[in-house]
Motif scaffolding. Sequence first.
Motif, short mmCIF file in Angstrom:
data_model
loop_
_atom_site.label_atom_id
_atom_site.label_comp_id
_atom_site.label_asym_id
_atom_site.label_seq_id
_atom_site.Cartn_x
_atom_site.Cartn_y
_atom_site.Cartn_z
N VAL A 187 0.81 -1.29 0.04
CA VAL A 187 0.10 0.06 -0.11
C VAL A 187 0.94 1.22 0.02
O VAL A 187 1.80 1.22 0.57
CB VAL A 187 -1.04 0.02 1.37
N ASP A 188 0.56 2.25 -0.72
CA ASP A 188 1.20 3.39 -0.79
C ASP A 188 0.02 4.52 -0.20
O ASP A 188 -1.01 4.56 -0.58
CB ASP A 188 1.65 3.83 -2.03
N LEU A 189 0.76 5.63 0.56
CA LEU A 189 -0.25 6.50 1.32
C LEU A 189 0.02 7.80 0.83
O LEU A 189 1.35 8.39 1.16
CB LEU A 189 -0.19 6.34 2.93
N ALA A 190 -0.86 8.45 0.44
CA ALA A 190 -0.78 10.13 0.20
C ALA A 190 -1.64 10.75 1.52
O ALA A 190 -2.90 10.88 1.33
CB ALA A 190 -1.42 10.32 -1.26
N VAL A 191 -0.75 11.07 2.44
CA VAL A 191 -1.44 11.50 3.85
C VAL A 191 -1.37 12.91 3.44
O VAL A 191 -0.22 13.61 3.38
CB VAL A 191 -0.45 10.93 4.92
N LEU A 192 -2.50 13.57 3.51
CA LEU A 192 -2.65 15.11 3.05
C LEU A 192 -3.09 15.95 4.39
O LEU A 192 -4.13 15.31 4.80
CB LEU A 192 -3.38 15.09 1.96
N THR A 193 -2.82 16.89 4.41
CA THR A 193 -3.02 17.73 5.29
C THR A 193 -3.17 19.41 5.00
O THR A 193 -2.39 19.59 4.12
CB THR A 193 -2.72 17.72 6.91
N LEU A 194 -3.66 20.27 5.76
CA LEU A 194 -3.53 21.71 5.48
C LEU A 194 -2.62 22.25 6.67
O LEU A 194 -2.90 22.05 7.71
CB LEU A 194 -4.87 22.25 5.36
N ARG A 195 -1.62 22.76 6.30
CA ARG A 195 -0.91 23.70 7.24
C ARG A 195 -0.54 24.94 6.82
O ARG A 195 0.17 25.16 5.41
CB ARG A 195 0.48 22.81 7.63
N ALA A 196 -0.80 25.97 7.59
CA ALA A 196 -0.29 27.54 7.22
C ALA A 196 -0.69 27.70 5.80
O ALA A 196 0.00 28.16 4.92
CB ALA A 196 1.26 27.45 7.13
N GLY A 197 -2.10 27.16 5.37
CA GLY A 197 -2.44 27.71 4.48
C GLY A 197 -2.21 27.05 3.01
O GLY A 197 -2.39 27.44 2.01
N ALA A 198 -1.28 25.83 3.23
CA ALA A 198 -0.89 25.20 1.99
C ALA A 198 -1.08 23.66 2.06
O ALA A 198 -1.29 23.11 3.32
CB ALA A 198 0.61 25.51 1.76
N LEU A 199 -1.36 23.01 1.17
CA LEU A 199 -1.55 21.63 1.11
C LEU A 199 -0.29 20.83 1.42
O LEU A 199 0.72 21.29 0.71
CB LEU A 199 -2.26 21.06 -0.14
#
Lengths: 252, 252
Positions: B16-28
Motif C-alpha cells: 500500500v502507498d499512502l498520500a497523507v494530506l493535510t493543510l498547514r499554514a494555508g498550504a496543502l
Amino acid sequence: MRGYDKHAFEPFAVTVDLAVLTLRAGALHVLLVERGQEPYAGRWALPGGFLLPEESAETAARRELAEETGLADVTGLHLEQLRTYSEPGRDPRMRVVSVAFAALLPDPPQNSVRGDTHPAALEPHGGGDAADARWVPYDAAQGLAFDHDRILADARDRVGAKLEYTCLATAFCPAEFTLGELQQVYETVWGTALDRPNFRRKVLATTGFVEPVQGAARLTGGRGKPAALYRAGPATTLHPPLLRTPREGRPA
Amino acid sequence: MRGYDKHAFEPFAVTVDLAVLTLRAGALHVLLVERGQEPYAGRWALPGGFLLPEESAETAARRELAEETGLADVTGLHLEQLRTYSEPGRDPRMRVVSVAFAALLPDPPQNSVRGDTHPAALEPHGGGDAADARWVPYDAAQGLAFDHDRILADARDRVGAKLEYTCLATAFCPAEFTLGELQQVYETVWGTALDRPNFRRKVLATTGFVEPVQGAARLTGGRGKPAALYRAGPATTLHPPLLRTPREGRPA
DNA sequence: CCCTTTAATAGTCTCTACGACTATAAAGAG
DNA sequence: CTCTTTATAGTCGTAGAGACTATTAAAGGG
C-alpha cells in the motif's frame, strides 16, 4: 514499498475482475461466465483472470475483455479501474488480491460473445473453468461467486455517478446515435425517467458532449419522426454536470 | 479469478502507498519519508508497506498510517482507496503491485510525526529503510521515488474533485471549525479564491453539511469578529454540489 | 479612548439553468 | 386521411449562483 529487500514478504495472487456492462433491450446487462469447477462450480461470476508476469492490470483487463467478448477492437472501449478487493478469505483457497474494472460497450451483435452461440466452444483460457458466458440482466445477476455481487454493485454505482459529471454515457452508444438513445442510457442506468425536451436542451448546451453528424443525419427505422444523429464530442467532463435529482422524472 | 488451481500463476508483492494530506499554514502538505537505502536512497517517497498475510489493503493502510503519523486515533480519519498501480517496472527490483490510498487529516500538532522531533528515533518498520519523515508542501513534493509523483498527483486530483460533490472537506478540519476554515480547505486544494458570503450561503443551505455548535459557539483568537463554530453534519454527499467553476474567484 | 483595521455575517440584484409544460413537425399504421 | 408515435421547438416560473454592498464585532495603534 519499504524494506522488502531485507524482510520476507507475502506473495499474493493478483487477478483482474471485469464488470462488462452494456445496454440491451432497454435494460442494463452484464457479461457473466459460469464456473466449471470448485469453488463455486456452476455459479456465475464476473470474467477475469490472472495477471501475466509482464503486464499491468489494465493490460490484463483488456486482454481478458477481448477473450471473453470475442470483440476484435477492445482498444476503443471504455475501461475504468474501480477499486481493488483484498479482504483475506474472499477466495476460499488462497490469498487473492483482485483489481476490479468496469468496461462499457454498446449493445454488441448477438453472436459476438462466444458463449451465446457455442457454449461448449468457449475457448478455455486461464484454466478453462468457464463453462458458459452469457449476457445477464443486471437485476438477475445475483448470487455470484466470490465477492462479485459487491463488485458488480460497485460498478453500477460508479457508472451511475460518473454519468452525472462525465461524458461516459456515450461509451454505451455506437459511433452514431440519437439523443433518444443517449437519454435511454441515463434512464436505464439511473432507473429514472427524464424529460425529453429538457434532456435535449441540456445535452446540446454542453459544449463538446455531442456533435451532429452531417450528411445522412437522420435515422428512420421505427415509428415517429426520424431523429438526428450525433457522435461523441471531444469533451470528457460535463460543465455543468447533468445531475440526477432525486425528484426528477415523469411517470412514463 | 479463473483457473488458478490448474495453472501456474505469478506471485506478486502487494504493497500500500499512502498520500497523507493535510493543510498547514494555508498550504496543502503531504507526509513523506526519506528512503534510507537503494533504490532511490536519499529520495523522498510516500509512506507505505507490505500487506501482512492476514490483512486487507485498507487494514494495512490504516496500520501504516498509524505507524507513520504516530497518531493514536486513526480510526476516525478519512481513508480512501485511490487506485492500484501495477505497471511492470515501477519497482526496479521486482514486480510490485501497489494499492494507493489518500488519507486526509486535520493539521496535526507539530510533534505528532516522529520524524519532526527525533528523525533518528523513527521506529523502523517494514525494514527500517526510512531515514526521516516530514510534512512537505505539496508543490515541493517533486521527484519522489518510484511512481509516487503520479500517485500524489492522482490523490490531489481525486480530493479536489470529491470536494465538489461530497462533504470531504470536513476531513481536513478539526472536530469544530469555522466556515472560514472550511472555505480555506476549498481554496487551498483548488487553488482558487472563493467569495466568502456566497460560500457561506451555499454551505448553510446544504442540509447536513455542517451544523452549528451550541454553547461556546464563538472562537476568537485573531483579529476581527469572532466566527461561529460548526461541526461536520450527517450528510456525506452535497446536493446540489459545490461546483468549482473555472471562472470563479476574486483577486484577493 | 477613539479610530482604523480585520474578519464575520447579512442582504440585494441579476442572470443563468433547470423543471414543467405546451406546441409543432415528420414519420408509420390502419 | 386520420390516428399514433416520436422528435424537436419554444415558453414560463423559480431556484441557485455570481457579484456586490452593508453591517457587526472584535483587535491594535495612536
